[in-house]
Enzyme design. Structure first.
Site, mmCIF file in Angstrom:
data_model
loop_
_atom_site.group_PDB
_atom_site.id
_atom_site.type_symbol
_atom_site.label_atom_id
_atom_site.label_comp_id
_atom_site.label_asym_id
_atom_site.label_seq_id
_atom_site.Cartn_x
_atom_site.Cartn_y
_atom_site.Cartn_z
ATOM 1 C CG HIS A 149 -1.412 -1.313 1.314
ATOM 2 N ND1 HIS A 149 -1.023 -2.034 1.935
ATOM 3 C CD2 HIS A 149 -2.734 -1.886 0.963
ATOM 4 C CE1 HIS A 149 -1.388 -3.073 1.850
ATOM 5 N NE2 HIS A 149 -3.077 -2.933 1.636
ATOM 6 C CE LYS A 175 -5.184 -4.331 -0.188
ATOM 7 N NZ LYS A 175 -5.634 -4.327 0.632
ATOM 8 C CE LYS A 325 -19.284 22.942 -21.116
ATOM 9 N NZ LYS A 325 -20.244 23.484 -20.908
ATOM 10 C CG ASP A 366 -23.641 23.071 -23.485
ATOM 11 O OD1 ASP A 366 -23.791 22.172 -22.767
ATOM 12 O OD2 ASP A 366 -22.231 23.675 -22.858
HETATM 13 P P1 NAP Z 1 -15.357 28.083 -17.900
HETATM 14 O O1 NAP Z 1 -15.600 27.980 -19.167
HETATM 15 O O2 NAP Z 1 -14.741 27.742 -16.703
HETATM 16 O O3 NAP Z 1 -15.629 29.576 -17.553
HETATM 17 C C1 NAP Z 1 -16.425 29.577 -16.266
HETATM 18 C C2 NAP Z 1 -16.921 30.785 -16.462
HETATM 19 O O4 NAP Z 1 -17.139 31.303 -14.468
HETATM 20 C C3 NAP Z 1 -16.192 32.214 -16.851
HETATM 21 O O5 NAP Z 1 -16.593 32.915 -17.627
HETATM 22 C C4 NAP Z 1 -15.036 31.983 -15.452
HETATM 23 O O6 NAP Z 1 -14.680 34.263 -15.094
HETATM 24 C C5 NAP Z 1 -16.484 32.715 -14.383
HETATM 25 N N1 NAP Z 1 -16.150 32.533 -12.703
HETATM 26 C C6 NAP Z 1 -15.498 31.843 -11.794
HETATM 27 N N2 NAP Z 1 -15.391 32.136 -10.613
HETATM 28 C C7 NAP Z 1 -15.424 32.971 -10.919
HETATM 29 C C8 NAP Z 1 -16.167 33.977 -9.332
HETATM 30 N N3 NAP Z 1 -15.857 33.415 -8.121
HETATM 31 N N4 NAP Z 1 -16.340 34.992 -9.755
HETATM 32 C C9 NAP Z 1 -17.067 35.655 -11.255
HETATM 33 N N5 NAP Z 1 -17.097 35.016 -12.564
HETATM 34 C C10 NAP Z 1 -16.360 33.164 -11.985
HETATM 35 O O7 NAP Z 1 -17.138 27.219 -16.935
HETATM 36 P P2 NAP Z 1 -18.204 26.457 -18.020
HETATM 37 O O8 NAP Z 1 -17.784 25.009 -18.307
HETATM 38 O O9 NAP Z 1 -18.915 27.506 -18.729
HETATM 39 O O10 NAP Z 1 -19.108 26.056 -16.816
HETATM 40 C C11 NAP Z 1 -19.735 27.481 -16.344
HETATM 41 C C12 NAP Z 1 -21.079 27.422 -15.542
HETATM 42 O O11 NAP Z 1 -22.011 26.755 -16.337
HETATM 43 C C13 NAP Z 1 -20.818 25.767 -14.318
HETATM 44 O O12 NAP Z 1 -20.963 26.401 -13.004
HETATM 45 C C14 NAP Z 1 -21.093 24.605 -15.650
HETATM 46 O O13 NAP Z 1 -21.285 23.556 -14.234
HETATM 47 C C15 NAP Z 1 -22.705 25.705 -15.925
HETATM 48 N N6 NAP Z 1 -23.106 24.572 -17.087
HETATM 49 C C16 NAP Z 1 -24.378 23.857 -16.737
HETATM 50 C C17 NAP Z 1 -24.397 23.750 -17.794
HETATM 51 C C18 NAP Z 1 -25.946 22.546 -18.258
HETATM 52 O O14 NAP Z 1 -26.278 21.934 -18.988
HETATM 53 N N7 NAP Z 1 -26.817 22.600 -17.119
HETATM 54 C C19 NAP Z 1 -23.678 23.214 -19.073
HETATM 55 C C20 NAP Z 1 -22.574 23.919 -19.365
HETATM 56 C C21 NAP Z 1 -21.891 24.728 -17.852
HETATM 57 P P3 NAP Z 1 -13.039 33.855 -15.478
HETATM 58 O O15 NAP Z 1 -13.112 34.585 -17.178
HETATM 59 O O16 NAP Z 1 -12.853 35.786 -14.767
HETATM 60 O O17 NAP Z 1 -12.172 32.925 -15.053
#
Ligand code: NAP
Length: 537
Positions: A149, A175, A325, A366
């Site tokens: 381990h 193991k 992405k 999306d």
């Molecule tokens: P991403 O490419 O990493 O982008 C994240 C975004 O959030 C950036 O604009 C970032 O700003 C901003 N951000 C992160 N922390 C922050 C904070 N503390 N204050 C202000 N802005 C902040 O992520 P993503 O893939 O686009 O996903 C973004 C969100 O959407 C996630 O929560 C994800 O789970 C959700 N989502 C949901 C679905 C759905 O089907 N419901 C689909 C896709 C994504 P900066 O540019 O300044 O870093």
């Protein structure tokens, strides 16, 4: 030469620290057996230092509801035992005198090799001639599991240690368990299983190691460990119930296909639960795992390359989320695959798969998911605010602007918002110019929007700003606004709570999530997910 595959057993590991804990431990083992466990590992590290330890272990073995493994784990290998060799030997002798004796005794390779008294005693126990061979009971002596381990990571010389265990003539099972540094360590565990020279357990601990525990049957692992309560005996063990009910462990075959959801953070993701339920309902022999991959290109590239190129993993696709992405597009392009033109235009893909021609493809589900989730919301001529400038924001802005709305993108990092707006506003290929522009969050003032979509991870469970509302304070919402929060865990985010208080129509991220997941499933399997009856997530 590789050892032939057998059925992979589920061993529930139960710590029994003191004699007073025996009856509760037996109850727990009964419950695990009812859930489908095959073996129980009695972890008696502390009990072995108790003067009554030998009497207690005899009771435990005699009353064990399943065949058992007796383990007194040394503190140098993550256990609690710091006693003498004599104490350990006394436990093994007392356990092996019970009829039936334990099926296995586990001893660390390091102890076995450096302590001759231990080695001699355990071999005497394991290879003793039965004195009761002609009685009604067949009396099997315990078989030796030699184990190694490493809780701190992957030890140097791991393969040499495993080879040493395989070569030992006295032991029956080898193991090796270590804490996975990344999800890629699982591949080494699978390789060890494939190359095994005798029955072998190769498992990774910690958040990255679940794949090795669940997919042990795919590679002929001798057993996998399960926990009975929230603690378990090693980080990352699933419960017996999770293995049987959620992972459909008994149906895993050498041909089981593997999918991943890749992001950072990723522990909150509902993708594995949903896709696994759909795979099961549609009779698709596949499992999806959460893969935490640091949000940098090098980590994404290395992980995806190893998974897709593995000749044995049968890795057929990835759902790509927070932080990766854009990397998904670059990865598929560099691999000579096909990037869907819309994903290319947006600059983000959330799905990678392997087509019938063997080539990788990247698509973005999306965009349609945002439109589905906003179903019924009028778009033409309306004003929309998209918060964020990551992958989800690109898809939302593109989808809403393509439907005829004028979109403002606002983000913590202004230049990222500007880049997205500039890229989407420009006509490209068959796609016309779109009405998308960037604004500073602070410049939004008291503007009103018909549609607001949060595409930041602000408000997300497990994220750095889970209790915050991403909408700047002055921005007005009213009862004709529609607010979609892409964040889906929790169901009611701080933004949605605020929007509800303003009388706006609220759409939870889960609607969008299901819509994009359905399209992913179809892209991977060629058919939409089964309908009728809710999947069990
Ligand atoms: P991403 O490419 O990493 O982008 C994240 C975004 O959030 C950036 O604009 C970032 O700003 C901003 N951000 C992160 N922390 C922050 C904070 N503390 N204050 C202000 N802005 C902040 O992520 P993503 O893939 O686009 O996903 C973004 C969100 O959407 C996630 O929560 C994800 O789970 C959700 N989502 C949901 C679905 C759905 O089907 N419901 C689909 C896709 C994504 P900066 O540019 O300044 O870093």
């Amino acid at each position: 030469m590789a050892y032939a595959a057998e059925v992979t057993l589920i061993a529930v590991a139960i710590p029994v620290p003191a004699a007073a804990a025996i009856s509760r431990a037996i109850e727990s083992a009964r419950a695990a057996k009812a859930q489908g466990a095959d073996l129980v590992e009695w972890r008696v590290d502390s009990l072995a230092e108790d003067p009554d330890g030998p009497t207690a272990i005899a009771t435990l073995v005699r009353d064990s509801p399943m065949p058992c493994i007796v383990t007194v784990r040394d503190e140098r290998e993550g256990g609690a035992f710091s006693g003498s060799d004599e104490e350990r030997i006394a436990m093994w002798i007392a356990a092996s005198e019970v009829i039936p004796a334990p099926a296995y005794i586990d001893v660390e390779l390091s102890t076995y090799h450096t302590r001759s008294s231990i080695r001699e005693a355990i071999n005497r126990i394991a290879h003793a001639k039965s004195t009761q061979g002609k009685s009604a009971h067949a009396v099997d002596q315990p078989r030796i599991i030699l184990s190694f381990h490493d809780y701190s990571g992957r030890a140097p010389g791991l393969s040499a240690r495993v080879a040493e265990m395989w070569a030992d003539p006295g032991s029956a099972i080898s193991k090796v368990v270590w804490t996975a540094r990344t999800v890629r360590d699982n591949l080494e565990a699978f390789e060890l299983l494939r190359m095994r020279a005798k029955p072998t357990i190769a498992l990774c601990m910690g958040e990255h190691g679940l794949m090795s525990r669940v997919l042990a049957p795919k590679f002929g692992g001798f057993l996998t460990y399960a926990r009975i309560d929230e603690h378990g005996t090693a980080p990352g063990q699933p419960t017996t119930h999770e293995l049987i009910a959620d992972w459909n462990f008994r149906a895993i075959t050498p041909r089981t296909k593997v999918y991943g959801v890749v992001g950072f953070p990723i522990a909150h993701s509902r993708s594995p639960a949903i896709h696994n339920a759909w795979f099961r309902a549609a009779n698709v022999d596949a499992r999806m795992f959460a893969m935490a991959v640091a949000p940098v290109w090098e980590s994404f590239k290395a992980t995806m390359a190893e998974m897709f190129e593995s000749p044995v993993l049968d890795f057929f696709g990835a759902a790509v989320t927070v932080g990766h992405k854009q990397h998904a597009i670059r990865f598929v392009e560099e691999a000579g695959g096909v990037v869907d033109p819309r994903a290319k235009r947006i600059g983000a893909a959330n799905t990678i798969g392997r087509g019938a021609d063997g080539l990788l493809f990247a698509i973005n589900t999306d965009v349609d998911a945002v439109i589905d989730a906003l179903a019924g919301a009028a778009m033409r001529g309306k004003r929309a605010l998209v918060l964020g400038a990551g992958g989800a924001a690109r898809a939302a802005a593109f989808g809403i602007a393509s439907a005829g709305a004028s979109v403002v993108i606002a983000n913590r990092t202004m230049n990222r918002a500007e880049q997205v707006a500039e890229q989407l506003a420009r006509a490209a290929g068959d796609s016309p110019a779109l009405d998308v522009r960037a604004m500073e969050l602070s410049a939004l003032g008291s503007q009103r929007f018909d549609i607001v979509v949060n595409c930041t991870s602000v408000g997300m469970e497990g994220g750095g700003a889970s209790s915050e509302n991403p909408l700047p304070r002055g921005v007005r919402l009213d009862d004709s606004s529609v607010v979609l929060d892409a964040v889906y865990a929790p169901a009611v985010t701080p933004l949605l709570a605020h929007a509800a208080a303003c009388g706006s129509r609220c759409v939870g991220g889960f609607e969008m999530f299901l819509a994009q997941a359905r399209r992913q499933f179809e892209a991977w399997t060629g058919s939409p997910p089964p309908t009728g009856g809710p999947p069990c997530y």
